[in-house]
Design a protein around this motif. Structure first.
Motif, PDB file in Angstrom:
ATOM      1  N   ARG A   1      37.336 113.557   1.531  1.00 16.02           N
ATOM      2  CA  ARG A   1      37.391 112.758   2.751  1.00 16.02           C
ATOM      3  C   ARG A   1      38.839 112.545   3.194  1.00 16.02           C
ATOM      4  N   CYS A   2      39.014 112.414   4.503  1.00 14.51           N
ATOM      5  CA  CYS A   2      40.344 112.164   5.056  1.00 14.51           C
ATOM      6  C   CYS A   2      40.233 111.152   6.184  1.00 14.51           C
ATOM      7  N   VAL A   3      41.059 110.133   6.136  1.00 16.52           N
ATOM      8  CA  VAL A   3      41.145 109.137   7.200  1.00 16.52           C
ATOM      9  C   VAL A   3      42.485 109.298   7.890  1.00 16.52           C
ATOM     10  N   VAL A   4      42.438 109.421   9.209  1.00 15.67           N
ATOM     11  CA  VAL A   4      43.637 109.640  10.018  1.00 15.67           C
ATOM     12  C   VAL A   4      44.016 108.332  10.703  1.00 15.67           C
ATOM     13  N   VAL A   5      45.246 107.891  10.500  1.00 15.15           N
ATOM     14  CA  VAL A   5      45.725 106.656  11.127  1.00 15.15           C
ATOM     15  C   VAL A   5      47.039 106.943  11.858  1.00 15.15           C
ATOM     16  N   PRO A   6      46.966 107.272  13.142  1.00 13.95           N
ATOM     17  CA  PRO A   6      48.206 107.447  13.908  1.00 13.95           C
ATOM     18  C   PRO A   6      48.902 106.095  14.039  1.00 13.95           C
ATOM     19  N   ALA A   7      50.193 106.052  13.738  1.00 16.48           N
ATOM     20  CA  ALA A   7      50.912 104.775  13.794  1.00 16.48           C
ATOM     21  C   ALA A   7      52.404 105.020  13.828  1.00 16.48           C
ATOM     22  N   ASP A   8      53.099 104.095  14.451  1.00  9.10           N
ATOM     23  CA  ASP A   8      54.552 104.065  14.382  1.00  9.10           C
ATOM     24  C   ASP A   8      54.907 103.351  13.084  1.00  9.10           C
ATOM     25  N   LEU A   9      55.355 104.091  12.098  1.00  8.88           N
ATOM     26  CA  LEU A   9      55.556 103.513  10.778  1.00  8.88           C
ATOM     27  C   LEU A   9      56.875 102.770  10.639  1.00  8.88           C
ATOM     28  N   SER A  10      57.586 102.605  11.747  1.00  9.96           N
ATOM     29  CA  SER A  10      58.677 101.635  11.756  1.00  9.96           C
ATOM     30  C   SER A  10      58.139 100.235  12.039  1.00  9.96           C
ATOM     31  N   ASP A  11      56.873 100.148  12.427  1.00  8.32           N
ATOM     32  CA  ASP A  11      56.170  98.882  12.631  1.00  8.32           C
ATOM     33  C   ASP A  11      55.626  98.432  11.274  1.00  8.32           C
ATOM     34  N   LEU A  12      56.236  97.420  10.700  1.00  6.64           N
ATOM     35  CA  LEU A  12      55.893  97.028   9.335  1.00  6.64           C
ATOM     36  C   LEU A  12      54.483  96.469   9.214  1.00  6.64           C
ATOM     37  N   ASP A  13      53.970  95.868  10.260  1.00  9.71           N
ATOM     38  CA  ASP A  13      52.578  95.403  10.223  1.00  9.71           C
ATOM     39  C   ASP A  13      51.626  96.592  10.133  1.00  9.71           C
ATOM     40  N   ALA A  14      51.946  97.646  10.877  1.00 11.44           N
ATOM     41  CA  ALA A  14      51.115  98.855  10.831  1.00 11.44           C
ATOM     42  C   ALA A  14      51.169  99.483   9.447  1.00 11.44           C
ATOM     43  N   VAL A  15      52.343  99.493   8.839  1.00  7.39           N
ATOM     44  CA  VAL A  15      52.494 100.050   7.498  1.00  7.39           C
ATOM     45  C   VAL A  15      51.656  99.256   6.499  1.00  7.39           C
ATOM     46  N   ALA A  16      51.775  97.956   6.514  1.00  9.26           N
ATOM     47  CA  ALA A  16      51.034  97.122   5.575  1.00  9.26           C
ATOM     48  C   ALA A  16      49.529  97.294   5.740  1.00  9.26           C
ATOM     49  N   GLY A  17      49.085  97.496   6.976  1.00 11.42           N
ATOM     50  CA  GLY A  17      47.661  97.619   7.247  1.00 11.42           C
ATOM     51  C   GLY A  17      47.018  98.859   6.674  1.00 11.42           C
ATOM     52  N   LEU A  18      47.814  99.850   6.301  1.00  9.68           N
ATOM     53  CA  LEU A  18      47.250 101.077   5.748  1.00  9.68           C
ATOM     54  C   LEU A  18      46.523 100.828   4.435  1.00  9.68           C
ATOM     55  N   ALA A  19      47.005  99.878   3.650  1.00  6.94           N
ATOM     56  CA  ALA A  19      46.406  99.622   2.341  1.00  6.94           C
ATOM     57  C   ALA A  19      44.965  99.136   2.480  1.00  6.94           C
TER      58      ALA A  19
ATOM     59  N   ASN B   1      63.548 103.698   5.484  1.00  6.09           N
ATOM     60  CA  ASN B   1      63.449 104.403   4.212  1.00  6.09           C
ATOM     61  C   ASN B   1      63.068 103.512   3.036  1.00  6.09           C
ATOM     62  N   VAL B   2      63.465 102.240   3.079  1.00  7.16           N
ATOM     63  CA  VAL B   2      63.251 101.353   1.929  1.00  7.16           C
ATOM     64  C   VAL B   2      62.236 100.256   2.233  1.00  7.16           C
ATOM     65  N   THR B   3      62.428  99.545   3.325  1.00  9.85           N
ATOM     66  CA  THR B   3      61.552  98.414   3.619  1.00  9.85           C
ATOM     67  C   THR B   3      60.115  98.867   3.823  1.00  9.85           C
ATOM     68  N   THR B   4      59.917 100.017   4.460  1.00 10.90           N
ATOM     69  CA  THR B   4      58.555 100.531   4.632  1.00 10.90           C
ATOM     70  C   THR B   4      57.866 100.729   3.283  1.00 10.90           C
ATOM     71  N   ALA B   5      58.605 101.289   2.322  1.00  9.78           N
ATOM     72  CA  ALA B   5      58.024 101.513   0.987  1.00  9.78           C
ATOM     73  C   ALA B   5      57.656 100.195   0.328  1.00  9.78           C
ATOM     74  N   HIS B   6      58.529  99.205   0.464  1.00 10.69           N
ATOM     75  CA  HIS B   6      58.253  97.911  -0.153  1.00 10.69           C
ATOM     76  C   HIS B   6      57.048  97.233   0.492  1.00 10.69           C
ATOM     77  N   VAL B   7      56.998  97.259   1.805  1.00 10.65           N
ATOM     78  CA  VAL B   7      55.917  96.578   2.520  1.00 10.65           C
ATOM     79  C   VAL B   7      54.563  97.202   2.194  1.00 10.65           C
ATOM     80  N   LEU B   8      54.488  98.537   2.204  1.00 12.92           N
ATOM     81  CA  LEU B   8      53.214  99.187   1.897  1.00 12.92           C
ATOM     82  C   LEU B   8      52.815  98.941   0.443  1.00 12.92           C
ATOM     83  N   THR B   9      53.759  99.082  -0.461  1.00  8.94           N
ATOM     84  CA  THR B   9      53.440  98.893  -1.880  1.00  8.94           C
ATOM     85  C   THR B   9      53.007  97.457  -2.155  1.00  8.94           C
ATOM     86  N   ARG B  10      53.704  96.505  -1.560  1.00 10.13           N
ATOM     87  CA  ARG B  10      53.348  95.091  -1.762  1.00 10.13           C
ATOM     88  C   ARG B  10      51.931  94.807  -1.269  1.00 10.13           C
TER      89      ARG B  10
END
Length: 276
Positions: free
Chosen positions: A65-83, A123-132
């Motif tokens: 299965r594959c889920v596609v989520v188009p998003a501007d990943l500089s938007d930290l709310d969008a990044v966090a929502g992927l989880a 490069n860094v904050t996106t990784a932290h936000v998604l992982t958190r």
């Protein structure tokens, strides 16, 4: 999914659910497809929906299965929502690949505070936000039929995070910070979630298209790489699979150097001396 199987069984991620950011092309696309070929369902995200659709077709061709989520990943709310989206779709989350990132080279005196901060955030904050956002959901994911999955976070750093060259003060600083974030996060999340990364060398993606069309630059790059060639996205994808699966179950807080053996920058971009 017994840990007592043959050595190749350790590289399988059957039934895992993964997130790969920056997955529309290049390293992220190759990683998403590789994880699917090894048995994982994958959520992919990047800015361009058309690119993601092509990758999703390859993922689904593996039967996963594959889920596609188009998003501007500089938007930290969008990044966090992927989880949460991954858990909503797959019922679990086992693997996070923090691939999104990048910054154009720029002369030192043209690298203002805003550019430096944007590079760090992307490069860094996106990784932290998604992982958190992902960690509580990973910890709550049910065991698979053969036992618990290897819960793992993989970051994509760069050889510029461990070497130095002109024009990379923003990008190199951010990637060095991401590498150390990887080491620190591994301590915080042990023993339940492993966190590792990759120092990526010169890989033939769209970022190197300008080099591919210039024989002199290509010759310089290959000549300064001990293995004598530019890497392929599959070289990095194989490393991600290793770090995500039981094959890498005794690694955390480590960064693989998948870079053809380079110990110094391989491409002179011609940035001039600083002058008054």
């Amino acid at each position: 999914m017994s840990t007592n199987g043959g050595i190749l069984d350790r590289f399988g991620v059957e039934g895992y659910a993964a997130i790969v950011t920056g997955a529309g092309r290049g390293l992220g696309a190759g990683t998403a497809v590789a994880l699917a070929q090894a048995g994982a369902d994958v959520l992919i995200s990047s800015r361009t929906e058309a690119d993601l659709a092509k990758v999703a077709e390859q993922v689904r061709a593996t039967g996963r299965r594959c889920v596609v989520v188009p998003a501007d990943l500089s938007d930290l709310d969008a990044v966090a929502g992927l989880a949460q989206r991954a858990v909503d779709e797959f019922g679990r989350l086992d693997t996070v690949v923090n691939n999104v990132g990048g910054t154009f080279p720029k002369e030192f005196l043209r690298t203002n505070a805003a550019f430096l901060e944007e590079s760090f955030s992307f490069n860094v904050t996106t990784a932290h936000v998604l992982t958190r956002a992902a960690v509580p959901l990973m910890l709550a994911s049910p065991d698979l039929p053969g036992g618990p999955a290897q819960r793992s976070v993989v970051t994509i750093s760069s050889m510029m995070g461990r070497t130095a060259d002109r024009g990379f003060v923003a990008y190199g600083t951010a990637k060095a910070a991401l590498a150390h974030w990887t080491r620190l996060a591994a301590q915080d999340l042990s023993p339940h979630i492993r966190v590792n990364g990759i120092y990526v060398g010169s890989i033939m993606t769209s970022a190197l298209e300008f080099v591919a069309g210039d024989p002199a630059m290509m010759g310089q790059l290959e000549g300064k790489t001990p293995l004598g060639r530019v890497g392929e996205p599959a070289d990095i994808a194989a490393g991600v699979l290793y770090l995500s699966s039981r094959a890498g179950q005794y690694l955390t807080g480590k960064l693989l150097e998948i870079d053809g053996g380079i110990q110094q920058p391989t491409l002179d971009l011609g940035f001039p001396d600083v002058s008054a």
